[in-house]
Write an enzyme that holds these catalytic residues in place. Structure first.
Site, short mmCIF file in Angstrom:
data_model
loop_
_atom_site.label_atom_id
_atom_site.label_comp_id
_atom_site.label_asym_id
_atom_site.label_seq_id
_atom_site.Cartn_x
_atom_site.Cartn_y
_atom_site.Cartn_z
CD GLU A 23 6.31 11.52 -6.60
OE1 GLU A 23 7.53 11.75 -6.71
OE2 GLU A 23 5.82 11.01 -5.60
CD GLU A 29 5.55 6.72 -5.63
OE1 GLU A 29 6.14 7.33 -4.70
OE2 GLU A 29 5.91 6.78 -6.82
#
Length: 648
Positions: free
Chosen positions: A185, A263
């Site tokens: 991320e 995710e």
């Protein structure tokens, strides 16, 4: 008796077998951009995966959790590798016991699960410092997660140890690792340093070869700075997010190939002082089914959460410092104790519509036991044991030093000085610039005065005579894992001020509390004759046998305030009964002795004990009981607004 086969037959079969193997297609996992799909060994493939973190689950339970994931219909497991868990000091590596990464890969293979690996170097994961080792901060000017040469040198050194270990486990080499994430991320990190990402990608290619699929993962807002040409772009989002909008955005960065949600949130993390997070089973199941209908590959984060044992929890910075609870149950399909939940069965039903589910029922919930109540007895306040907690003696400095400066990575450190003049009236005592990281327990001549807390409680009023001993026990509540671009140093970041006086001439005692609990405390304590419970940092302990069958259980500490707890020398983690929401700590049965052998429990209560210092072991967890009234005075009115769902 079967007749013996002629030796000549073996001599003929061996060359034939060698020829057939040489002509067989090599193992491969690739992106088919023409048909927007993955190919596994040349055949169309879609993974339905779940996250499990080996570092949050005791090693003896790995096989159980992985097998339950496979029986749920998953064909892959996704997990991080926390750098700080494996390189506790520069150049010192630990891959033993519950840190045996190769053993976990083997357990995943035995459970018939492919692996999606996320080795960082930064992982977030609500883990201490996002998986980065705190010893990096011994060079205070370091710029983490950038192309700063000091940071890159440490990263290169680490990956030159880690990546060769996993190389044999790559799918094309006969292992089960089908893809590897580069960083984590990164688009949520404001540095947006593409040179750094390119450096990592080059390092991965140099050490792992060209055949392994490398990918990035970002939330929708992070795709711009987190994606890199040559790395496959994936996205993450939860069931409440606009799937169509997010996948449309993903297509701007990855026009062809399979849609991937790396995710998909089955639940959410918990912060001390907020409600336990839950996600509706029906909403999670519906979102999964919609994605699978689109042909997407999906990883569910988390499928089994586990526990932040010891001092390993991380923290977030979202308007203020938010430390994460010991429980990482996450409202996941497999509970913290490893039990199937209704969410698991709902997701299994969805998966069964798209791919074959292994035959056989899921194992039932594990046996749970109840014990108590048990009375704990004071073993002495923390200051009594200072010579044992810091046998090398204190470090002296005019100004207070941080944890990192004295090489104290986790836990607690004691700061000591003496008043240079008499303070006749209650006088403000404070640390400038929010310089308490993270909680300070203040004592004068051993008498507890109160608490200073990062972002929350900034001032106490003290009075004392010339020469009075001022002790400040500093607790590191977990370094930031998400939500900040600054290094999260711990301890006293500024010299405290009493009235108009800047306090100097400090002694720092780095405390090794785990060593004291494990090796020094006697197994039994005399019952205390005290009529009044002490306040301030104090050890309590007792022993108890288990005469019946040993099972999993949940430690309940009604009326206790805040502290750390050990069972048979194992650091179970933090409790914060007065703050909540977590009220019980998961105790795996493997930590308990059976057949009447004495179990020892030790608590370091940091503030106040209940009138009756008792504990209980329950057969069910209590994860959602936030006692707001105990700290509302120090929070603003907008404290309990929902937090933005971002960041792993």
């Amino acid at each position: 008796m079967a007749p013996k086969k002629p030796a000549v037959l073996h001599s003929l079969l061996l060359p034939l077998l060698t020829l057939l193997l040489s002509q067989a297609d090599p193992r491969s996992f690739v992106v088919d951009r023409d048909h927007d799909r993955f190919l596994l060994d040349g055949a169309p493939f879609r993974y339905v995966s779940g996250s499990l973190h080996y570092f949050r689950v005791p090693r003896v339970l790995w096989a159980d959790r992985l097998w339950k994931m496979r029986l749920s219909g998953l064909n892959a497991v996704q997990f991080y590798v926390p750098w700080n868990y494996h390189e506790p000091q520069p150049g010192v590596y630990n891959f033993n016991g519950s840190r045996d990464l190769i053993a976990f890969l083997n357990e995943a293979a035995l459970a018939d699960l492919l692996v999606i690996l996320r080795p960082g170097p930064y992982i977030c994961a609500e883990w201490e410092m996002g998986g980065l080792p705190s010893w990096l901060l011994r060079k205070p000017k370091i710029h983490l997660r950038t192309s700063d040469p000091v940071f890159l040198a440490a990263v290169d050194s680490w990956f030159k140890v880690l990546l060769p270990k996993i190389y044999p486990w790559l799918y094309q080499n006969g292992g089960n690792i089908i893809s590897i994430q580069v960083e984590n991320e990164y688009g949520s990190y404001k540095a947006c340093d593409f040179s750094y990402l390119r450096h990592l990608a080059g390092l991965f290619r140099a050490l792992l070869g060209d055949k392994i699929l490398l990918f990035t993962t970002d939330g929708p807002e992070g795709l711009k700075c987190g994606s890199l040409q040559g790395l496959y772009t994936t996205v993450d989002f939860g069931p409440a997010d606009n799937m169509t909008k997010i996948f449309t955005l993903l297509r701007k960065f990855e026009p062809h190939g399979p849609l991937v949600n790396s995710e998909y949130y089955t639940g959410w993390l918990d912060y001390w002082g907020q409600n336990h997070s839950t996600r509706s089973t029906s909403t999670v199941a519906k979102g999964l089914e919609t994605m699978l209908k689109l042909g997407a590959s999906v990883n569910m984060y988390m499928f089994h959460g586990g526990t932040n044992f010891g001092y390993w929890n991380g923290a977030d910075e979202k308007g203020r410092f938010l430390p994460i609870t010991t429980s990482y149950d996450y409202d996941a399909p497999i509970s913290e104790a490893g039990d199937p939940t209704p969410k698991l069965f709902a997701l299994r039903d969805v998966i069964s519509k798209f791919q074959e589910i292994p035959l056989g029922p899921l194992p039932p919930p594990s046996l749970k036991i109840m014990l108590g109540p048990l009375t704990l007895y004071p073993a002495g306040d923390l200051l009594t044991f200072l010579d044992f907690l810091c046998p090398q003696g204190p470090i002296h400095s005019i100004l207070p030093m941080t944890f990192e400066a004295v090489k104290q990575d986790h836990g607690f450190m004691l700061y000591r000085t003496y008043l240079t003049h008499t303070i006749f009236e209650p006088t403000p005592f404070w640390v400038p610039n929010n310089g308490v990281h993270d909680r300070a327990y203040v004592m004068l001549d051993g008498v507890f005065q109160g608490v200073l807390e990062r972002n929350m409680r900034h001032q106490l009023f003290l009075m004392g005579k010339l020469g009075t001993k001022l002790d400040i026990l500093l607790e590191n509540m977990g370094r930031l894992s998400f939500g900040s671009n600054s290094s999260d140093f711990k301890g006293l970041l500024e010299p405290p001020i009493l009235g108009q006086t800047i306090l100097t001439q400090w002694m720092m005692f780095p405390l090794k509390i785990d060593n004291l609990v494990k090796w020094w405390f006697p197994s039994q304590f005399l019952k205390s004759s005290q009529t009044q419970a002490p306040s301030g940092p104090t050890f309590y302990s007792t022993t108890f046998p288990i005469l019946g069958i040993v099972g999993d259980t949940f430690l309940y500490l009604p009326g206790w305030t805040k502290g750390q707890v050990w069972i048979n020398g194992f650091n179970l983690g933090r409790y914060w009964t007065k703050r909540g929401p977590q009220q019980t700590l998961y105790v795996p049965r493997l930590l308990l002795f059976s057949r009447g052998a004495l179990n020892k429990i030790t608590l370091l209560e940091l503030e106040n004990v209940p009138p009756r210092p008792q504990i209980q072991f329950l057969d069910k967890p209590i994860l959602n009981s936030t006692l707001y009234e105990t700290y509302m005075y120090s929070l603003s009115a907008d404290t309990f607004e929902p937090m933005e769902l971002s960041g792993h």
